[in-house]
Design a protein around this motif. Structure first.
Motif, PDB file in Angstrom:
ATOM      1  N   SER B  19      33.722  22.642  41.117  1.00  0.00           N
ATOM      2  CA  SER B  19      32.985  23.855  41.496  1.00  0.00           C
ATOM      3  C   SER B  19      33.568  24.425  42.776  1.00  0.00           C
ATOM      4  O   SER B  19      33.649  23.724  43.791  1.00  0.00           O
ATOM      5  CB  SER B  19      31.499  23.547  41.701  1.00  0.00           C
ATOM      6  OG  SER B  19      30.898  23.137  40.490  1.00  0.00           O
ATOM      7  N   LEU B  20      33.958  25.686  42.728  1.00  0.00           N
ATOM      8  CA  LEU B  20      34.532  26.373  43.883  1.00  0.00           C
ATOM      9  C   LEU B  20      33.791  27.675  44.139  1.00  0.00           C
ATOM     10  O   LEU B  20      33.259  28.296  43.214  1.00  0.00           O
ATOM     11  CB  LEU B  20      36.006  26.683  43.660  1.00  0.00           C
ATOM     12  CG  LEU B  20      36.947  25.505  43.424  1.00  0.00           C
ATOM     13  CD1 LEU B  20      38.349  26.025  43.115  1.00  0.00           C
ATOM     14  CD2 LEU B  20      36.974  24.582  44.622  1.00  0.00           C
ATOM     15  N   THR B  21      33.768  28.082  45.383  1.00  0.00           N
ATOM     16  CA  THR B  21      33.249  29.401  45.721  1.00  0.00           C
ATOM     17  C   THR B  21      34.315  30.172  46.476  1.00  0.00           C
ATOM     18  O   THR B  21      35.240  29.591  47.060  1.00  0.00           O
ATOM     19  CB  THR B  21      31.965  29.322  46.561  1.00  0.00           C
ATOM     20  OG1 THR B  21      32.254  28.616  47.780  1.00  0.00           O
ATOM     21  CG2 THR B  21      30.854  28.617  45.811  1.00  0.00           C
ATOM     22  N   CYS B  22      34.176  31.467  46.442  1.00  0.00           N
ATOM     23  CA  CYS B  22      35.073  32.372  47.153  1.00  0.00           C
ATOM     24  C   CYS B  22      34.202  33.376  47.897  1.00  0.00           C
ATOM     25  O   CYS B  22      33.544  34.208  47.267  1.00  0.00           O
ATOM     26  CB  CYS B  22      35.999  33.073  46.169  1.00  0.00           C
ATOM     27  SG  CYS B  22      37.033  34.381  46.878  1.00  0.00           S
ATOM     28  N   ALA B  23      34.168  33.252  49.213  1.00  0.00           N
ATOM     29  CA  ALA B  23      33.381  34.170  50.032  1.00  0.00           C
ATOM     30  C   ALA B  23      34.218  35.403  50.336  1.00  0.00           C
ATOM     31  O   ALA B  23      35.363  35.291  50.797  1.00  0.00           O
ATOM     32  CB  ALA B  23      32.955  33.484  51.322  1.00  0.00           C
ATOM     33  N   VAL B  24      33.639  36.570  50.075  1.00  0.00           N
ATOM     34  CA  VAL B  24      34.348  37.830  50.281  1.00  0.00           C
ATOM     35  C   VAL B  24      33.739  38.570  51.465  1.00  0.00           C
ATOM     36  O   VAL B  24      32.511  38.719  51.548  1.00  0.00           O
ATOM     37  CB  VAL B  24      34.263  38.712  49.011  1.00  0.00           C
ATOM     38  CG1 VAL B  24      34.951  40.052  49.250  1.00  0.00           C
ATOM     39  CG2 VAL B  24      34.874  37.987  47.822  1.00  0.00           C
ATOM     40  N   SER B  25      34.586  39.020  52.363  1.00  0.00           N
ATOM     41  CA  SER B  25      34.134  39.852  53.474  1.00  0.00           C
ATOM     42  C   SER B  25      34.963  41.125  53.516  1.00  0.00           C
ATOM     43  O   SER B  25      36.123  41.139  53.104  1.00  0.00           O
ATOM     44  CB  SER B  25      34.252  39.096  54.800  1.00  0.00           C
ATOM     45  OG  SER B  25      35.585  38.704  55.028  1.00  0.00           O
ATOM     46  N   GLY B  26      34.341  42.189  53.977  1.00  0.00           N
ATOM     47  CA  GLY B  26      35.042  43.453  54.097  1.00  0.00           C
ATOM     48  C   GLY B  26      35.027  44.306  52.843  1.00  0.00           C
ATOM     49  O   GLY B  26      35.615  45.391  52.836  1.00  0.00           O
ATOM     50  N   ALA B  27      34.413  43.827  51.791  1.00  0.00           N
ATOM     51  CA  ALA B  27      34.303  44.579  50.543  1.00  0.00           C
ATOM     52  C   ALA B  27      33.138  44.014  49.745  1.00  0.00           C
ATOM     53  O   ALA B  27      32.843  42.821  49.836  1.00  0.00           O
ATOM     54  CB  ALA B  27      35.573  44.491  49.715  1.00  0.00           C
ATOM     55  N   SER B  28      32.504  44.872  48.974  1.00  0.00           N
ATOM     56  CA  SER B  28      31.419  44.415  48.115  1.00  0.00           C
ATOM     57  C   SER B  28      31.981  43.923  46.783  1.00  0.00           C
ATOM     58  O   SER B  28      32.786  44.611  46.149  1.00  0.00           O
ATOM     59  CB  SER B  28      30.436  45.556  47.855  1.00  0.00           C
ATOM     60  OG  SER B  28      29.503  45.178  46.864  1.00  0.00           O
ATOM     61  N   ILE B  29      31.529  42.748  46.384  1.00  0.00           N
ATOM     62  CA  ILE B  29      32.029  42.240  45.100  1.00  0.00           C
ATOM     63  C   ILE B  29      31.530  43.090  43.945  1.00  0.00           C
ATOM     64  O   ILE B  29      32.092  43.045  42.852  1.00  0.00           O
ATOM     65  CB  ILE B  29      31.659  40.767  44.875  1.00  0.00           C
ATOM     66  CG1 ILE B  29      30.142  40.585  44.780  1.00  0.00           C
ATOM     67  CG2 ILE B  29      32.264  39.885  45.951  1.00  0.00           C
ATOM     68  CD1 ILE B  29      29.760  39.201  44.297  1.00  0.00           C
ATOM     69  N   ARG B  30      30.469  43.900  44.198  1.00  0.00           N
ATOM     70  CA  ARG B  30      29.942  44.777  43.138  1.00  0.00           C
ATOM     71  C   ARG B  30      30.920  45.903  42.794  1.00  0.00           C
ATOM     72  O   ARG B  30      30.769  46.552  41.762  1.00  0.00           O
ATOM     73  CB  ARG B  30      28.636  45.426  43.596  1.00  0.00           C
ATOM     74  CG  ARG B  30      27.512  44.473  43.942  1.00  0.00           C
ATOM     75  CD  ARG B  30      26.349  45.263  44.516  1.00  0.00           C
ATOM     76  NE  ARG B  30      25.310  44.430  45.092  1.00  0.00           N
ATOM     77  CZ  ARG B  30      24.257  43.997  44.423  1.00  0.00           C
ATOM     78  NH1 ARG B  30      24.098  44.312  43.135  1.00  0.00           N
ATOM     79  NH2 ARG B  30      23.352  43.259  45.025  1.00  0.00           N
ATOM     80  N   SER B  31      31.895  46.123  43.669  1.00  0.00           N
ATOM     81  CA  SER B  31      32.748  47.310  43.534  1.00  0.00           C
ATOM     82  C   SER B  31      34.121  47.022  42.929  1.00  0.00           C
ATOM     83  O   SER B  31      34.885  47.957  42.683  1.00  0.00           O
ATOM     84  CB  SER B  31      32.944  47.966  44.902  1.00  0.00           C
ATOM     85  OG  SER B  31      31.706  48.349  45.457  1.00  0.00           O
ATOM     86  N   TYR B  32      34.433  45.762  42.720  1.00  0.00           N
ATOM     87  CA  TYR B  32      35.777  45.421  42.256  1.00  0.00           C
ATOM     88  C   TYR B  32      35.733  44.354  41.163  1.00  0.00           C
ATOM     89  O   TYR B  32      34.720  43.687  40.964  1.00  0.00           O
ATOM     90  CB  TYR B  32      36.625  44.892  43.429  1.00  0.00           C
ATOM     91  CG  TYR B  32      36.913  45.924  44.483  1.00  0.00           C
ATOM     92  CD1 TYR B  32      36.045  46.086  45.573  1.00  0.00           C
ATOM     93  CD2 TYR B  32      38.026  46.743  44.402  1.00  0.00           C
ATOM     94  CE1 TYR B  32      36.291  47.047  46.534  1.00  0.00           C
ATOM     95  CE2 TYR B  32      38.282  47.699  45.374  1.00  0.00           C
ATOM     96  CZ  TYR B  32      37.405  47.842  46.428  1.00  0.00           C
ATOM     97  OH  TYR B  32      37.644  48.791  47.383  1.00  0.00           O
ATOM     98  N   THR B  33      36.874  44.200  40.535  1.00  0.00           N
ATOM     99  CA  THR B  33      37.109  43.124  39.588  1.00  0.00           C
ATOM    100  C   THR B  33      37.845  42.011  40.309  1.00  0.00           C
ATOM    101  O   THR B  33      38.696  42.274  41.162  1.00  0.00           O
ATOM    102  CB  THR B  33      37.950  43.653  38.410  1.00  0.00           C
ATOM    103  OG1 THR B  33      37.232  44.704  37.754  1.00  0.00           O
ATOM    104  CG2 THR B  33      38.237  42.557  37.407  1.00  0.00           C
ATOM    105  N   TRP B  34      37.507  40.764  39.965  1.00  0.00           N
ATOM    106  CA  TRP B  34      38.034  39.609  40.690  1.00  0.00           C
ATOM    107  C   TRP B  34      38.623  38.594  39.715  1.00  0.00           C
ATOM    108  O   TRP B  34      38.101  38.408  38.604  1.00  0.00           O
ATOM    109  CB  TRP B  34      36.908  38.957  41.507  1.00  0.00           C
ATOM    110  CG  TRP B  34      36.201  39.936  42.375  1.00  0.00           C
ATOM    111  CD1 TRP B  34      35.138  40.730  42.022  1.00  0.00           C
ATOM    112  CD2 TRP B  34      36.524  40.274  43.729  1.00  0.00           C
ATOM    113  NE1 TRP B  34      34.777  41.538  43.088  1.00  0.00           N
ATOM    114  CE2 TRP B  34      35.603  41.270  44.135  1.00  0.00           C
ATOM    115  CE3 TRP B  34      37.478  39.824  44.636  1.00  0.00           C
ATOM    116  CZ2 TRP B  34      35.645  41.826  45.415  1.00  0.00           C
ATOM    117  CZ3 TRP B  34      37.498  40.380  45.909  1.00  0.00           C
ATOM    118  CH2 TRP B  34      36.584  41.368  46.285  1.00  0.00           C
TER     119      TRP B  34
END
Lengths: 106, 118
Positions: B19-34
């Motif tokens: 199990s891994l997580t990826c914390a995103v800062s500086g952008a909303s994850i709602r706005s992009y594909t990952w």
């Protein structure tokens, strides 16, 4: 899956040289092809997208060309910081696949 | 400045779940594909899968039966779960933001090394 074949697997070059790396796809990609640079211990860094479009922030000595199944990445006036491994990646079909890499070394 | 930071256990036992997580800062994850990509030591890159703003996903068929990608908008983070791991899953795991045209991975995390061993 689309197979991506890069050549050469490694190339020896000197500062100031022009280096060309090729990438061949097992199926046509149109221009859905990207190039990345990776240095040891670091994540890949996008250089070229859409086969020939320079990513913002990438040096202009990097250029890409090609369409369909044959693509190339050219580095003109090779700089010391360009010694790295380069990967092509197709985004035309799932699953996205990468080439095996080309190491540019002294 | 957009930053991605992967985290998770560096060591997982065979047959268990990674199990891994990826914390995103500086952008909303709602706005992009990952996307998630992995790289065994000294080897090439393997795309694991993609998660869209809708929460829908595409997976690499080679991993499809074992992998789940998801997002947590409240924490602005991504997650990866890979079940029934073996030594072949030992790799550096990267999260990345796709370009809007979804034709390349434009921003990458630094990666997190995961070893599978008893």
């Amino acid at each position: 899956d689309i197979q991506m074949t890069q050549s050469p697997s490694s190339v020896s070059a000197s500062v100031g040289d022009r280096v060309t790396i090729t990438c061949r796809a097992s199926q046509g990609l149109s221009t859905w092809l990207a190039w990345y640079q990776q240095k040891p211990g670091k994540a890949p860094n996008l250089l070229i997208y859409g086969a020939s479009n320079l990513q913002s922030g990438a040096p202009s000595r990097f250029s890409g060309s090609g369409s369909g199944t044959d693509f190339s990445l050219t580095i003109t006036n090779l700089q010391p910081e360009d010694f790295a491994t380069y990967y092509c990646q197709q985004a035309n079909n799932f699953p996205f696949t990468f080439g095996g890499g080309t190491k540019v070394e002294i | 400045q957009v930053q991605l930071q992967e985290s998770g256990p560096g060591l997982v036992k065979p047959s268990e779940t990674l199990s891994l997580t990826c914390a995103v800062s500086g952008a909303s994850i709602r706005s992009y594909t990952w996307s998630w990509i992995r790289q065994p030591a000294g080897k090439g890159l393997e795309w694991i899968g993609r998660v869209y703003t809708s929460g829908s996903t595409n997976y690499n068929p080679s991993l499809k039966t074992r992998v789940t990608l998801s997002t947590d908008p409240s924490k602005n983070q991504l997650s990866l779960k890979l079940t029934s791991v073996t030594a072949a899953d030992t790799a550096v795991y990267y999260c990345a933001r796709d370009r809007e045209a979804r034709d390349a991975f434009e921003i990458w995390g630094q990666g997190t090394m995961v070893s599978v061993s008893s």
